[in-house]
Design an enzyme around this catalytic site. Structure first.
Site, PDB file in Angstrom:
ATOM      1  CG  MET A  13      -1.878   1.180   1.227  1.00  0.00           C
ATOM      2  SD  MET A  13      -2.968   1.215  -0.228  1.00  0.00           S
ATOM      3  CE  MET A  13      -4.050  -0.172   0.120  1.00  0.00           C
ATOM      4  CD  GLU A 224      13.736  14.764 -18.345  1.00  0.00           C
ATOM      5  OE1 GLU A 224      14.845  15.289 -18.600  1.00  0.00           O
ATOM      6  OE2 GLU A 224      12.831  15.361 -17.727  1.00  0.00           O
ATOM      7  CB  ALA A 250       4.039   3.096 -11.064  1.00  0.00           C
ATOM      8  CB  ALA A 251       7.682   5.832 -14.908  1.00  0.00           C
ATOM      9  N   GLY A 252       8.764   3.000 -14.191  1.00  0.00           N
ATOM     10  CA  GLY A 252       9.601   1.839 -14.491  1.00  0.00           C
ATOM     11  C   GLY A 252       8.797   0.552 -14.488  1.00  0.00           C
ATOM     12  CG  ASP A 253       6.978  -0.790 -10.941  1.00  0.00           C
ATOM     13  OD1 ASP A 253       8.088  -1.356 -10.969  1.00  0.00           O
ATOM     14  OD2 ASP A 253       6.511  -0.259  -9.911  1.00  0.00           O
ATOM     15  CB  SER A 283       2.699   5.658 -16.358  1.00  0.00           C
ATOM     16  OG  SER A 283       4.099   5.822 -16.251  1.00  0.00           O
ATOM     17  CB  SER A 292      -0.026   6.725 -13.067  1.00  0.00           C
ATOM     18  OG  SER A 292       0.952   5.701 -12.903  1.00  0.00           O
TER      19      SER A 292
END
Length: 305
Positions: A13, A224, A250-253, A283, A292
């Site tokens: 969480m 970037e 969570a961009a990498g995920d 995301s 996202s």
């Protein structure tokens, strides 16, 4: 896409606050907002793969607390098979996240129930693993469990992805031969290789070092600066898409889940990387971890600026 991805890993969480900047040691800041959001690298990657077209099963543990039920319900809402998600007598994992006005974050994780995911649990989930096209692991559950899962994935002849996050030390030497795709970010590549990573050139050097240590294919995510793929003498740089970032959580995920979904559906490595990049780019334009993560239709509708 409709292919089977099995994710072995964490469910947390996320306790998220937004603040003007990240606090310094001993400093107290007034934040902008607070929210509880379902997360955990394993669960995030499972949600990403599911929303992006794959059939997904999750292998993990939650606590016997209110967070545990919320985390399980979040996966079920995305039609993720949870037969191998166990409830244990512990608190669910949590991640304490601060996001600043520049969309950068700092995260502290308390594993809780994630620490109860054992090698025996992987053995019990073997019927689920046998159905997989792609198996994904991360490092938010015990190392012994990750190593066992990687080796079982290799023995079953599955495509095995390791996202070595969070990385605090080099990987065990015997893991490399079990991994098809090692996907670190800049800091993780630096930790695993022992080399600094602050440019494309240094990322390539780190990836080459990881390959010399036994990795077959390395994909370094560089924010970037895009994504760098290295396999022996083959080096490909994929430039990033220009978007206005709101929250990089969570961009990498999302990239890992999208890459896995596309790969499982038969796309080429290059196509799967670009697909994962589009999903990750979308995301970061939205707040939160799982909220996202885009859908397949979002990615298909994306038009680069």
């Amino acid at each position: 896409m409709s292919a089977k991805v099995v994710v072995i890993g964490s469910l947390n969480m996320d306790l998220v606050t937004r603040a003007p900047r990240l606090p310094k040691g001993g400093e107290t800041l007034i934040g902008h907002s607070f929210a509880t959001v379902s997360g955990g690298k394993g669960a995030n990657q499972a949600v990403a793969a599911a929303r992006l077209g794959a059939q997904v099963s999750m292998v993990g543990c939650v606590g016997d607390d209110p967070y545990g039920q919320v985390l399980r319900d979040a996966l079920l809402a995305d039609h993720i098979d949870c037969q191998a998600v166990s409830t244990v007598a512990d608190s669910s994992g949590v991640a304490l996240i601060v996001v600043d006005d520049n969309s950068q974050n700092a995260i502290v994780i308390v594993p809780g129930a994630n620490g109860a995911l054992t090698s025996a649990a992987i053995d019990q989930a073997d019927p689920v693993l046998q159905t997989a096209e792609v198996i994904i692991c991360q490092l938010e559950v015990p190392d012994a469990t990750v190593g066992h899962a990687l080796k079982r994935g290799r023995a079953l002849g599955k495509t095995v992805i390791l996202n070595p996050a969070p990385a605090s030390r080099p990987l065990p030497a015997d893991w490399f031969a079990t991994i098809d795709y090692l996907i670190p970010n800049e800091s993780e590549a630096a930790t695993l290789s022992g080399l600094p990573v602050d440019s494309l050139a240094t990322a390539q050097a780190a990836a080459a070092r990881l390959i010399s240590m036994g990795a077959g294919k390395v994909i370094v995510t560089l924010g970037e600066q895009g994504v760098l793929f290295v396999q022996g003498d083959r080096v490909e740089h994929f430039t990033a898409f220009a978007v206005k970032a709101v929250d990089t959580t969570a961009a990498g995920d999302t990239f890992v889940g999208g890459f896995a979904a596309a790969l499982a559906a038969g796309q080429s490595e290059a196509e799967a990387i670009r697909f994962g990049q589009v999903a990750a780019a979308l995301s970061v334009t939205r707040a939160g971890a799982q909220p996202s993560i885009p859908t397949l239709s979002d990615v298909q509708a994306f038009k680069p600026s």
